[in-house]
Enzyme design. Structure first.
Site, mmCIF file in Angstrom:
data_model
loop_
_atom_site.group_PDB
_atom_site.id
_atom_site.type_symbol
_atom_site.label_atom_id
_atom_site.label_comp_id
_atom_site.label_asym_id
_atom_site.label_seq_id
_atom_site.Cartn_x
_atom_site.Cartn_y
_atom_site.Cartn_z
ATOM 1 N N ASP A 167 33.592 -9.818 45.446
ATOM 2 C CA ASP A 167 34.674 -9.336 46.225
ATOM 3 C C ASP A 167 33.798 -9.216 47.361
ATOM 4 O O ASP A 167 32.610 -8.999 47.741
ATOM 5 C CB ASP A 167 35.336 -8.318 45.618
ATOM 6 C CG ASP A 167 36.007 -8.660 44.500
ATOM 7 O OD1 ASP A 167 36.218 -9.930 44.339
ATOM 8 O OD2 ASP A 167 36.573 -7.790 43.768
ATOM 9 N N TYR A 226 26.611 -6.057 35.625
ATOM 10 C CA TYR A 226 26.968 -5.206 36.871
ATOM 11 C C TYR A 226 26.469 -3.882 36.779
ATOM 12 O O TYR A 226 26.540 -3.340 35.773
ATOM 13 C CB TYR A 226 28.469 -5.487 37.233
ATOM 14 C CG TYR A 226 29.025 -6.627 37.889
ATOM 15 C CD1 TYR A 226 29.284 -6.881 39.142
ATOM 16 C CD2 TYR A 226 29.300 -7.758 36.898
ATOM 17 C CE1 TYR A 226 29.532 -8.204 39.624
ATOM 18 C CE2 TYR A 226 29.529 -9.062 37.368
ATOM 19 C CZ TYR A 226 29.727 -9.272 38.831
ATOM 20 O OH TYR A 226 30.382 -10.408 39.254
#
Length: 541
Positions: A167, A226
């Site tokens: 993002d 992540y």
């Protein structure tokens, strides 16, 4: 007169030429003739009789055996920019005074291993008229000669793809893009160093490997890792007297015994000064330290995310019945807390097969909000059910892509390489980020960790986010209760307008601010929108 007889008389009158037939025919693609050719497809003939009359996309007959070369389309080559005056084939054949075009260099399907600090970029994937990681990278590769000028105007010409789409503002110690690139540029001994010289310091190419021609960065990726970092002070319970405190207190009826966080005697708030301000409270929060019991609660709660679940409440634009909501989380770990400067931080490593849009930020929000309010971890199980609830997003600032994993692809090329040497043209090395581990760790420390902590120290981003949560007095967060169930008042019904919906603030999608006041003054809200489901797959990773 018979129509056939009439047609024959017309051909005779024109010297044997059919004057009804136009010189150039435009036919539909399924007819098999290219636009602008003088081949004619006779619908009366069987399909196989028309094959020899067809022409290819360049205007050549598919078979020219025994036919005289007419020089048509000399020098024509597919994929050139039509606005390039130096493109071959423009205006017919070459003339002697035409500038000689640079020689074409061979392209190879490659996987490019990269890292980046996402601050200042509108996400990973290339977009028109905005700064993105891929946009900056592609421009640098054109300047370095790894992408030819013929392909400089359209990344799709080199099949640009990515393993994970991050993002806006999100960082990556390791990510991978695949494309057909020029690996041997005349006069350039090290193409990686040459590309890095054209890149800003916050975007780095670690290396590249030759991959199979059918390689797809997204499809060949087995899983992604992540990390989410956040200050431990987010686990401090809501302040007594705040709107969230009040609405949850009202929820604590005879069916909901008093929650631990509702007790005014909580150590942090009981020591609060009468004349305290947000600034003084933030200083105290940064000196607060998480207890061993709270770390244990975090680790117990996070286990609820492991395995395969329906994550429809942790993304946008998905219905409960969508099969794509089923995602598999391989392993999730909570680290021991560590102090940097005045603030204690904790990290959560999430290893999943794939992630939907905003999924990690919403997962972390559900974890933090449930733990700070004493809500049982079973509330996460409830969120996998059909009822729709509003789970806010945590700030982008704490999110980092560690690296994608290509285990299946590596196993495949290992078998292919059994009888090959690394010097053989058919040899394909495995995709391995570990060989760049030292450089990646140094980059993470300088461009990601230090940057992340500096922004939090300066702007108090996480405290500002928690302030918006504690200032909310509607029903959307009533699932934060001691039973760990979702009450009817917190359920969102599609098409039904809510009186006090909790809306995410766009400012928490940013990972950098131009001045210290922006985090508090930028109050623009993110409106509820209808998401195009056809594009959601491109946002995953």
């Amino acid at each position: 007169m018979d129509p056939n007889t009439f047609a024959g008389l017309k051909r005779l009158s024109a010297g044997g030429i059919d004057i009804d037939q136009p010189k150039r025919l435009k036919t539909d693609s399924h007819d098999g003739a290219a636009e602008g050719t003088n081949s004619r497809v006779d619908p009366a003939l069987p399909k196989e009789k028309n094959i020899s009359r067809r022409r290819d996309a360049a205007g050549w007959a598919k078979s020219r055996k025994g036919k005289e070369k007419d020089g048509k389309n000399t020098g024509r080559r597919r994929g050139l920019r039509q606005d390039d005056p130096m493109s071959e084939g423009q205006g017919g054949s070459h003339t002697e005074d035409q500038t000689e075009k640079a020689p074409r260099l061979p392209k190879r399907q490659c996987a490019l291993l990269i890292g980046y600090c996402g601050t200042g970029c509108n996400g990973m994937q290339i977009q028109r008229d905005v700064r993105t990681i891929e946009g900056v990278l592609f421009e640098a590769m054109v300047k370095a000669g790894a992408v030819s000028q013929d392909n400089a105007n359209d990344p799709s010409k080199v099949n640009l793809g990515r393993a994970a789409r991050t993002d806006a503002g999100v960082h990556a110690a390791g990510n991978l893009v695949s494309l057909k690139m020029i690996t041997a540029v005349p006069g350039v001994p090290d193409i990686v160093a040459h590309i890095n010289a054209e890149l800003p310091s916050e975007i780095r190419v670690w290396g590249y490997v030759r991959v199979q021609n059918s390689f797809s960065a997204r499809l060949a990726c087995d899983s992604r890792k992540y990390t989410y970092f956040f200050p431990t002070y987010l686990l401090i319970p809501p302040e007594p007297g705040g709107k969230l405190y009040q609405i949850l207190h009202q929820q604590a009826t005879s069916d909901f015994p008093t929650l631990p966080f509702l007790e005014d005697s909580h150590s942090f708030w009981s020591e609060n000064e009468i004349s305290s301000t947000r600034e003084s409270d933030l200083r105290r929060k940064r000196n607060w330290r998480i207890s061993t019991d709270q770390v244990t609660l975090l680790r117990e709660s996070i286990k609820k995310f492991e395995g395969t679940h329906n994550f429809h409440n942790f993304t946008v634009g998905r219905d409960f019945s969508d099969r794509s909501n089923q995602r598999h989380m391989k392993k999730i770990e909570v680290s021991d807390p560590a102090v940097y400067g005045d603030t204690e931080w904790i990290s959560v490593v999430l290893h999943g097969q794939s992630f939907m849009l905003h999924q990690m930020r919403k997962m972390m929000s559900a974890l933090v909000l449930s733990c700070r309010t004493g809500t049982p971890p079973e509330v996460i199980d409830e969120m996998y059910g059909p009822r729709v609830v509003n789970v806010p997003k945590m700030p982008s600032l704490g999110l980092l892509l560690e690296h994608p994993i290509f285990g299946s692809y590596n196993d495949k090329v290992t078998k292919v390489n059994e009888n090959l040497q690394p010097t053989d043209a058919e040899y394909r090395p495995p995709i391995d980020f570990d060989i760049h581990r030292d450089a990646m760790n140094n980059f993470k420390q300088k461009h990601i960790y230090d940057n992340m902590r500096a922004i939090e120290d300066r702007d108090g981003v996480f405290d500002a986010w928690m302030h918006t949560i504690d200032s909310y007095g509607g029903n959307d967060l009533l699932y934060l209760n001691p039973k760990g169930i979702i009450p009817a008042a917190a359920v969102i019904k599609i098409g039904e307008k809510r009186t006090k919906p909790l809306k995410d603030k766009k400012r928490f999608d940013a990972t950098g601010f131009t001045d210290t006041s922006k985090v508090d003054t930028f109050e623009e809200e993110e409106e509820d929108t209808v998401v195009d489901k056809a594009r959601l797959a491109e946002t995953e990773g």
